[in-house]
Design an enzyme around this catalytic site. Sequence first.
Site, PDB file in Angstrom:
ATOM      1  N   ASP A 176      41.616  37.525  43.630  1.00 25.40           N
ATOM      2  CA  ASP A 176      41.506  38.975  43.647  1.00 25.40           C
ATOM      3  C   ASP A 176      42.873  39.626  43.450  1.00 25.40           C
ATOM      4  OD1 ASP A 176      40.419  41.733  44.515  1.00 25.40           O
ATOM      5  OD2 ASP A 176      38.692  40.421  44.746  1.00 25.40           O
TER       6      ASP A 176
ATOM      7  N   HIS B 266      41.507  45.554  47.420  1.00 22.82           N
ATOM      8  CA  HIS B 266      40.210  45.094  46.927  1.00 22.82           C
ATOM      9  C   HIS B 266      39.840  43.726  47.493  1.00 22.82           C
ATOM     10  CE1 HIS B 266      37.334  43.645  43.779  1.00 22.82           C
ATOM     11  NE2 HIS B 266      36.932  44.898  43.823  1.00 22.82           N
TER      12      HIS B 266
ATOM     13  N   SER C 209      31.415  43.859  43.087  1.00 24.19           N
ATOM     14  CA  SER C 209      32.527  43.242  43.812  1.00 24.19           C
ATOM     15  C   SER C 209      32.083  42.723  45.165  1.00 24.19           C
ATOM     16  CB  SER C 209      33.646  44.266  44.038  1.00 24.19           C
ATOM     17  OG  SER C 209      34.338  44.527  42.856  1.00 24.19           O
TER      18      SER C 209
END
Length: 534
Positions: A177, A217, A396
């Site tokens: 990520d 994220h 995601s």
Amino acid sequence: MKIHYAFIFLLISTVMFSQEDAWVYFNAKPSAQTYLNSPLLMLSQRAIERRTNQNIALNFTDAPLETTYVNQVKASTGITVMAKSKWLNALHIRGTQININALKAFAFVDEVVFANKSLNLTGKKVSQSAVSQTENKLETTVNYNYGTSANQIQMLNGQVLHQQNYTGSGKIIAVMDGGFPGVNTAQPFQKLRDNNQILGGYNYVARNADFYTGDSHGTLVLSTMGGYKENQLVGTAPDSSYYLFITEDNASEGPVEESLWVEAAEKADSLGVDIITTSLGYFGEFTKPEYNHTYSDMDGKTNFISRGAEIAFSKGIIVVASAGNEGGKTEKHIGGPADAVSVIAVGSVTSTKVKSYFSSIGPSYDGRIKPDVMAQGSAAVISDTSGNIVTSDGTSFSCPIMAGMIACLWQAFPEKTNQEIRNMVIQSSDKYLTPDNNYGYGIPNFGTSLTVNSFVNDDFVVYPNPADTYITFSSSTEIHSAYVIIYSILGQKVLDKKISNQDSNLSVESLKSGLYFYTLDADGLHKTGKIIKQ
């Protein structure tokens, strides 16, 4: 006339001095046999055992790149090595077109491939009109609503695995990520920290060991698997262990991120990782538009990252990838590495199992079903970097939610290969017989995967037991109709229900905690037993 000469000089300067990205592929590994004879020089014992357990032989791709080749490329005029891949026997390099092309003179160079396809003599031209509107970093928006993570687990019938103590223990997941700030401080990750479940990681973008930095994220993604905050958030694999790898460069978007991903995947393989989950996808919107992919690249064998993901699978790893958030855009298709044949591409549904408007669709360019499966990605319950439990939208999150449940399933069946586990997940899905380009094979049922495969040699099973909210009756003999009665320890009938293959659940929420007895009667089948209500 001066303007004309200036224009010619500008063109020459552009060719000579502009920096391009490219891959240089080598044609050999002269030292390969040395490593193949001594596998621990290149792989951990756990990585070797994963191959042994799945009858996967070591091969040429396992051996490191030839150091002398790498050093000669590094020493070449104007060349910067950005990433390397032993699996693809290649380096990702940056330099001028002239300097990159000069590398072809080395006898050990098989080919040079520019990220800008128009610079490859036999490559496809980039059609600017066909360039995708997708973004390779899957954007998310956090909604500060209180929520419960129960639905995103129960939708997959994952609680059946958890209730049988299959919570991912013994499985290692690598997360690729953009960053993991707060994982080292926020409360929902305390359990991971206290139990040493964060095994390590690396920042491939910065080339250092600081992975508790970068974009948040990755933190949000990890929380859906490993996060725990009592009565608010339970991840799908709370007892798995994790490696955290930063491969996404938040400062720019380019094909080098695909190469960093592959390099990280190779490291994950060498460490003995079981599952790779990645909530990143690559299609278009690169900083240099000439590097953008087109839909025709989404064939599972063109993109560098997709080729790497396929090799990861060949090493016995399960690779789970977000399908993408482009369902509401002009170009709606899945990107890489979700397009790879063996990757489990995960789309998003709402809490009521309706496809999320943003979830990217299939098929792959060569016509295969994609996405493969679906999980909740709308209003998914996550932790932010400060430990607040919030909700957010995106594939995601449907991706790691799925990856965590796969870890639990694999814990339940440690003897299974990655291909067998992949098949179990897909075959349990509710659209398995009627897949489409929006839902793929649909929403998996991990409870069914557990019982069908656990009790294939038994004629009857009741699960979960102990039970909290309901029990399910499963038989290897087809039950068209049966009658179930639940008795207290004093012999009083407290519940009864007719069940069938289509409706084999019985709610026990109304019962007090304790021991009960059941009888089940159907044509040719009579069963009795005990259940415990928690």
